[in-house]
Design an enzyme around this catalytic site. Sequence first.
Site, mmCIF file in Angstrom:
data_model
loop_
_atom_site.group_PDB
_atom_site.id
_atom_site.type_symbol
_atom_site.label_atom_id
_atom_site.label_comp_id
_atom_site.label_asym_id
_atom_site.label_seq_id
_atom_site.Cartn_x
_atom_site.Cartn_y
_atom_site.Cartn_z
ATOM 1 N N GLN A 177 -5.740 -2.509 -1.523
ATOM 2 C CA GLN A 177 -6.665 -1.383 -1.459
ATOM 3 C C GLN A 177 -5.891 -0.085 -1.250
ATOM 4 O O GLN A 177 -5.116 0.042 -0.305
ATOM 5 C CB GLN A 177 -7.676 -1.573 -0.326
ATOM 6 C CG GLN A 177 -8.733 -0.471 -0.276
ATOM 7 C CD GLN A 177 -9.834 -0.756 0.733
ATOM 8 O OE1 GLN A 177 -9.926 -1.855 1.276
ATOM 9 N NE2 GLN A 177 -10.673 0.224 0.976
ATOM 10 N N ASP A 178 -6.086 0.888 -2.157
ATOM 11 C CA ASP A 178 -5.446 2.207 -2.064
ATOM 12 C C ASP A 178 -3.922 2.110 -2.137
ATOM 13 O O ASP A 178 -3.207 2.605 -1.263
ATOM 14 C CB ASP A 178 -5.859 2.916 -0.774
ATOM 15 C CG ASP A 178 -7.322 3.299 -0.757
ATOM 16 O OD1 ASP A 178 -8.053 2.876 -1.657
ATOM 17 O OD2 ASP A 178 -7.747 4.004 0.169
ATOM 18 N N GLN B 180 -7.340 0.005 4.129
ATOM 19 C CA GLN B 180 -6.539 0.760 3.173
ATOM 20 C C GLN B 180 -5.062 0.637 3.563
ATOM 21 O O GLN B 180 -4.706 0.764 4.735
ATOM 22 C CB GLN B 180 -6.943 2.232 3.157
ATOM 23 C CG GLN B 180 -8.372 2.481 2.701
ATOM 24 C CD GLN B 180 -9.373 2.484 3.839
ATOM 25 O OE1 GLN B 180 -9.105 1.947 4.915
ATOM 26 N NE2 GLN B 180 -10.534 3.082 3.607
ATOM 27 N N ARG C 123 -14.032 5.495 -9.937
ATOM 28 C CA ARG C 123 -15.166 5.859 -9.092
ATOM 29 C C ARG C 123 -15.046 7.341 -8.768
ATOM 30 O O ARG C 123 -13.953 7.863 -8.526
ATOM 31 C CB ARG C 123 -15.173 5.034 -7.800
ATOM 32 C CG ARG C 123 -15.259 3.542 -8.029
ATOM 33 C CD ARG C 123 -15.764 2.826 -6.785
ATOM 34 N NE ARG C 123 -14.908 3.012 -5.627
ATOM 35 C CZ ARG C 123 -15.327 2.914 -4.354
ATOM 36 N NH1 ARG C 123 -16.604 2.691 -4.096
ATOM 37 N NH2 ARG C 123 -14.470 3.056 -3.351
ATOM 38 N N ASP D 72 -9.676 1.046 -5.778
ATOM 39 C CA ASP D 72 -9.201 2.442 -5.799
ATOM 40 C C ASP D 72 -7.686 2.498 -5.715
ATOM 41 O O ASP D 72 -7.114 3.306 -4.969
ATOM 42 C CB ASP D 72 -9.813 3.232 -4.641
ATOM 43 C CG ASP D 72 -11.330 3.212 -4.629
ATOM 44 O OD1 ASP D 72 -11.929 2.988 -5.698
ATOM 45 O OD2 ASP D 72 -11.927 3.399 -3.552
#
Length: 364
Positions: free
Chosen positions: A202-203, A180, A280, A224
Site C-alpha cells: 500500500q502506497d 501505508q 482513484r 494507490d
Amino acid sequence: MMLKLFFLILLLEFSSTSSRINGSNGTVMVEQAYRNWVKGFGSSKLKHYRFQKAKNKLDPCLTLKVNKNPKLGDFVSVQKAISSLPQVNTCRVVISISSGIYREKVEIPATMAYITLEGEKVDKTIIEWDDTADRMGQSGHPLGTYASATFAVDAPYFIAKNITFKNRAPKPAAGALGRQAVALRISGDAAAFVHCKFIGAQDTLYDHVGRHYFKNCYIEGSVDFIFGNGLSLYKDCHLHAIARSYGALTAQKRQSFLEDTGFSFVNCKVTGSGALFLGRAWGTFSTVVFAYTYMDKIIIPRGWSNWGDKNRETTVFYGQYKCSGPGAHSRGRVTWSRELTREEAAPFLSLNFIDAGQWLHNLR
C-alpha cells in the site's frame, strides 16, 4: 498579468461548463471544457509556469563508494555516505553502491542537491526498511504515510540508477488502516530514476511534488501504489499489482485547476493480481493519462474511481490513448474518463511534459 487573466478565463469557463451538465447538451459542454483545458496545458507559453527554470549539473566533482565490506569502500552505509557531504551541496556527487542489502532508512535533505546514486545491479543493490504509517516514531506519535518512507528525497536534481528501493512491511488486508508503507518518497524537483525498482504494497511510491522522470522502472504494490502530486513521466515502466482482492494503481492529488501536476504513463505495461482501478481521484482535479500501454485483465472495466465524491467526475482528467491488452478496452469505462484524440494526448507524450530539455540532458 495577462497570464493570470488567461488562466482565470479558462477557470471560469470550466467552472461554468461543469455546473451545467444537465440536459441534452451537457456532454458537449464538458467536451469543450476538456479541449480548452488540454489546449492551455499544452501551450509552451503557459505550461508549468509555477516551476522555476531547472539548472542541472551533471559533471561529477566527487565520487564515493559504498560497500558492505569496509575494506572495499569509503562507507558501509548509504546514509553515512550522504551525511558526509556538505550540508549545502553545490556540485554533482556520484555515490557508487556495491551489491548488497542495505537495511537502513535514508533521507536526503533539501540542501543536498545534485546527488547521484548508482547501484551495481538493480536486483542485487537493495535499500530496505519496514516502517508503516501507524508505527510510533520518536515523538511518541504515529509516523504517518510521509515519514514511513524507506528512502526520502527532499533535494532537487537527484538521480538514481540500478537500485531497488523496498519497504518490507507485510502486505495489509483490504481496508486496513494505518498500513501505508512507502518505499520511496520523492519531494525534490527535477529527479530521474533509471532502471530502478520500487517494491511495497500500500502506497509504494510517493510521487510527492516536483518534476520527475521514471525510465525502465519496475513498480510493485497493491493500493494507490503510485500516489502524490508530482508532475511525472513514466516511460517504458512495468507496473505490477499484488492486490489480494481490489486495488488501485494511482492516486494523483492535483487539487486546483491551475496546478501543473499529473502522471503520464507512456509505453508501459500493467500486470499482476486482484481487481485494479487505473486510478482513484485523491485530488479534485486528479490528472492521469495512459498511452501506448499494455493492460492485463486485472483492470476493472470501469477503470477509475471518484474517491466517493461524484463532484470530482466533472473536474478530473483521466484518459487513455492507443492502449492495448484485455484490460484496455474502453467499453465499460466510466463516462467521465476519455479515449483521447491525438491532439489531446500530445502534451502528455513528450519529454516536454516535464520540461526535460532543461535538466535531463544525456539521461534521455
